[in-house]
Design a protein around this motif. Sequence first.
Motif, PDB file in Angstrom:
ATOM      1  N   LEU A   1     -14.737   3.971  -6.583  1.00  0.00           N
ATOM      2  CA  LEU A   1     -14.384   4.685  -5.797  1.00  0.00           C
ATOM      3  C   LEU A   1     -13.763   4.241  -4.680  1.00  0.00           C
ATOM      4  N   ASP A   2     -14.492   3.087  -4.316  1.00  0.00           N
ATOM      5  CA  ASP A   2     -14.660   2.131  -3.488  1.00  0.00           C
ATOM      6  C   ASP A   2     -13.002   1.272  -3.302  1.00  0.00           C
TER       7      ASP A   2
ATOM      8  N   VAL B   1      -7.212   8.465  -9.330  1.00  0.00           N
ATOM      9  CA  VAL B   1      -9.029   8.775  -8.981  1.00  0.00           C
ATOM     10  C   VAL B   1      -9.368   9.457  -9.726  1.00  0.00           C
TER      11      VAL B   1
ATOM     12  N   GLY C   1     -10.245   3.299  -3.294  1.00  0.00           N
ATOM     13  CA  GLY C   1      -9.667   3.154  -1.720  1.00  0.00           C
ATOM     14  C   GLY C   1      -9.316   2.693  -0.969  1.00  0.00           C
ATOM     15  N   GLN C   2      -8.961   1.466  -1.478  1.00  0.00           N
ATOM     16  CA  GLN C   2      -8.863  -0.309  -1.106  1.00  0.00           C
ATOM     17  C   GLN C   2      -7.329  -0.212  -1.286  1.00  0.00           C
TER      18      GLN C   2
ATOM     19  N   ARG D   1      -2.434   9.575  -5.667  1.00  0.00           N
ATOM     20  CA  ARG D   1      -4.155   8.402  -6.133  1.00  0.00           C
ATOM     21  C   ARG D   1      -4.594   9.191  -5.902  1.00  0.00           C
TER      22      ARG D   1
ATOM     23  N   ARG E   1      -3.858  -1.183   1.080  1.00  0.00           N
ATOM     24  CA  ARG E   1      -4.568  -2.859   2.418  1.00  0.00           C
ATOM     25  C   ARG E   1      -3.470  -4.143   1.636  1.00  0.00           C
TER      26      ARG E   1
ATOM     27  N   GLU F   1     -19.579   4.976  -7.780  1.00  0.00           N
ATOM     28  CA  GLU F   1     -18.686   4.318  -6.609  1.00  0.00           C
ATOM     29  C   GLU F   1     -17.950   3.270  -6.435  1.00  0.00           C
TER      30      GLU F   1
END
Length: 152
Positions: free
Chosen positions: A37-38, A6, A41-42, A2, A45, A34
């Motif tokens: 990146l966010d 990124v 980050g999910q 990951r 899920r 942002e």
Amino acid sequence: MRALIVAALLLSLSACLGGGSIRPDPKNDATRREIVLDALGQVGRPYRYGGTTPSGFDCSGLVQYVFAQSGVKLPRTTRQQHADGRVVDMDDAVPGDLLFYSFSGHGIDHVAIYLGDDEAVHAPATGRNVIVASVHLKFWRQHFVDAVRVLP
């Protein structure tokens, strides 16, 4: 792994936002970073119909949540999100733009966050997790409707 994804996307994001003869707003650049990146980050899920939190997302809930983390308020549904921005050519899409799809044949019913470098983050379907997928995969190309810019 990951971390490599990124890093690669951040490098492509800085290249996408920094070139050209028209200089984008630096605040927008930061917001787009942002959001990317966010969204990343999910990944992993779970999908949950009606879900709007990291415990489970549907596609529009994922978009609304990720944008809210950067202070950008978006409507809840895919159709409302589609109407909230302006359509751009897919060739002009930049990280943080939204990609809309139709699977039912009755209008917009899926949204994803464009990461740049021909990749997008999707909350795809029940029983699946949030994923990164190429916009060039036949499945996504067949159902693609519009790229929409919700940030100025």
